[in-house]
Design a protein around this motif. Structure first.
Motif, PDB file in Angstrom:
ATOM      1  N   ILE A  84      59.165  16.455  26.346  1.00 21.57           N
ATOM      2  CA  ILE A  84      60.604  16.738  26.295  1.00 21.57           C
ATOM      3  C   ILE A  84      61.141  16.562  24.878  1.00 21.57           C
ATOM      4  O   ILE A  84      61.863  17.425  24.352  1.00 21.57           O
ATOM      5  N   ILE A  85      60.773  15.446  24.246  1.00 22.45           N
ATOM      6  CA  ILE A  85      61.325  15.119  22.922  1.00 22.45           C
ATOM      7  C   ILE A  85      60.851  16.102  21.866  1.00 22.45           C
ATOM      8  O   ILE A  85      61.662  16.692  21.135  1.00 22.45           O
ATOM      9  N   LEU A  86      59.543  16.307  21.776  1.00 17.19           N
ATOM     10  CA  LEU A  86      59.035  17.195  20.727  1.00 17.19           C
ATOM     11  C   LEU A  86      59.371  18.659  21.018  1.00 17.19           C
ATOM     12  O   LEU A  86      59.514  19.454  20.090  1.00 17.19           O
ATOM     13  N   GLY A  87      59.522  19.007  22.300  1.00 18.02           N
ATOM     14  CA  GLY A  87      59.960  20.364  22.612  1.00 18.02           C
ATOM     15  C   GLY A  87      61.385  20.610  22.157  1.00 18.02           C
ATOM     16  O   GLY A  87      61.699  21.660  21.584  1.00 18.02           O
ATOM     17  N   ALA A  88      62.265  19.630  22.368  1.00 16.54           N
ATOM     18  CA  ALA A  88      63.665  19.769  21.968  1.00 16.54           C
ATOM     19  C   ALA A  88      63.846  19.666  20.460  1.00 16.54           C
ATOM     20  O   ALA A  88      64.808  20.212  19.906  1.00 16.54           O
ATOM     21  N   LEU A  89      62.929  18.953  19.793  1.00 15.98           N
ATOM     22  CA  LEU A  89      63.053  18.716  18.354  1.00 15.98           C
ATOM     23  C   LEU A  89      62.062  19.559  17.555  1.00 15.98           C
ATOM     24  O   LEU A  89      61.704  19.202  16.430  1.00 15.98           O
ATOM     25  N   TYR A  90      61.632  20.667  18.123  1.00 19.68           N
ATOM     26  CA  TYR A  90      60.567  21.458  17.495  1.00 19.68           C
ATOM     27  C   TYR A  90      60.921  21.862  16.066  1.00 19.68           C
ATOM     28  O   TYR A  90      60.136  21.651  15.134  1.00 19.68           O
ATOM     29  N   LEU A  91      62.110  22.423  15.865  1.00 19.32           N
ATOM     30  CA  LEU A  91      62.468  22.926  14.533  1.00 19.32           C
ATOM     31  C   LEU A  91      62.617  21.804  13.508  1.00 19.32           C
ATOM     32  O   LEU A  91      62.053  21.903  12.401  1.00 19.32           O
ATOM     33  N   PRO A  92      63.373  20.717  13.786  1.00 20.10           N
ATOM     34  CA  PRO A  92      63.442  19.647  12.781  1.00 20.10           C
ATOM     35  C   PRO A  92      62.098  18.959  12.544  1.00 20.10           C
ATOM     36  O   PRO A  92      61.836  18.506  11.431  1.00 20.10           O
ATOM     37  N   VAL A  93      61.231  18.895  13.566  1.00 18.39           N
ATOM     38  CA  VAL A  93      59.897  18.319  13.355  1.00 18.39           C
ATOM     39  C   VAL A  93      59.100  19.190  12.397  1.00 18.39           C
ATOM     40  O   VAL A  93      58.434  18.691  11.478  1.00 18.39           O
TER      41      VAL A  93
END
Length: 330
Positions: free
Chosen positions: A77-86
């Motif tokens: 959930i977290i890395l999917g939602a934060l894909y672009l900033p990651v």
């Protein structure tokens, strides 16, 4: 005796995150200060972080690794939602790492180019981390207000890293560069004060969960100690910087220690605001955790790896302690 393994892993993940923010934060701050220095000063700045910067990022790997193996439901959930900033953060760290190594051998305008890429990578990684934090706090909500909040947090985190980088240079350098670093630290402290105030005002507005945790009187009266402590430490840092500007030398360590304390207190406040959620309003640490049998196996590995990281870090700081000198990293 029953051991609350999800709580233990949440604490370990929090400690790894705090260690990364503090340790990699100051060398990201040094990177963002590079354009403000001349060529000779840039060499000293690189020498001050050369032995440490790569190992500091180990804590980021550890924190993300714990999230992946101990809280796999939250990881997606977290890395999917934060894909672009990651992705932006990783690109920034990539530019920064390549520029750090290549600039040593480059000459003329090539070295200047790598210096600017080192600055850009440091800024991009820092700003992306602030955006990730803002998105996480708000439960990944979308809209212009949330976008503006992300920009404010990203800018605030950049200012905080600049403060830590400047106070690190106060500790590790001397002469003209140290005097410059004192001035940078004073500006950084003012920026952090403004950033903390704006984020503190905006966070309860954009997050109902945080608002309820902050204003649940009288249970949260003890929480009011945290901003008071930040203010007291900030004043202490300012006074110590003024004393250093007048020629004192015994308090060179105090501004850096104070900036670390400010970040630590802010982190404690954030942890209190979010607990027990690992994904705010959606998953608690117990709901997101792996099976207890898996956590027991993972805990054995963590108990081996974490002491090794701590020992290596302590050893490297012990060996390379003292003032930076030109050519140390060459």
């Amino acid at each position: 005796m029953n051991i609350d393994l999800p709580l233990i892993f949440a604490l370990l993940m929090g400690l790894a995150t705090l260690a990364y923010v503090v340790l990699d934060g100051y060398d990201l701050g040094v990177g963002m200060l590079m354009p403000a220095a001349d060529e000779g000063e840039q060499e000293l700045m690189v020498a001050s972080i050369g032995p440490f910067w790569d190992a500091n990022e180990t804590w980021l790997v550890l924190g993300v690794g714990i999230l992946l193996v101990a809280f796999p439901h939250a990881h997606g959930i977290i890395l999917g939602a934060l894909y672009l900033p990651v992705v932006a953060m990783l690109i920034g760290l990539m530019f920064r790492g390549v520029a750090f190594e290549f600039r040593v051998k480059a000459q003329g305008w090539h070295r200047e180019l790598w210096n600017w890429l080192f600055w850009f990578g440091s800024f991009l990684a820092s700003f992306a981390q602030g955006v990730m934090l803002a998105r996480y706090i708000t439960g990944f909500e979308s809209g212009f207000g949330y976008f503006l909040f992300s920009v404010i947090v990203g800018a605030g985190l950049c200012g905080g890293y600049v403060l830590m980088g400047a106070t690190w240079l106060v500790l590790k350098t001397e002469g003209a560069l140290q005097k410059k670093s004192i001035a940078w630290a004073e500006w950084g402290l003012l920026w952090v004060a403004l950033g903390v105030m704006m984020v503190s005002l905006a966070t309860p507005i954009v997050s109902e969960t945080v608002r309820l945790k902050w204003f649940d009187f009288p249970r949260t009266l003890a929480l009011m100690l945290l901003p008071g402590m930040c203010l007291a430490i900030g004043i202490t840092v300012w006074i110590s910087l003024r004393r250093l500007a007048r020629g004192a030398t015994r308090v060179e360590w105090l501004p850096f220690a104070g900036s670390v304390a400010i970040f630590t207190i802010a982190f404690i406040g954030l942890a209190y605001s979010l607990f027990p959620y690992v994904v705010i309003d959606r998953l608690t640490i117990w709901e997101a955790a792996s099976h207890p049998s898996a956590l027991k196996v993972i805990l054995v590995g963590v108990l081996v790896v974490v002491p090794l990281i701590i020992a290596y870090s302590a050893f490297s700081y012990r060996v390379f302690w003292g003032k930076a000198r030109t050519g140390m990293y060459d």
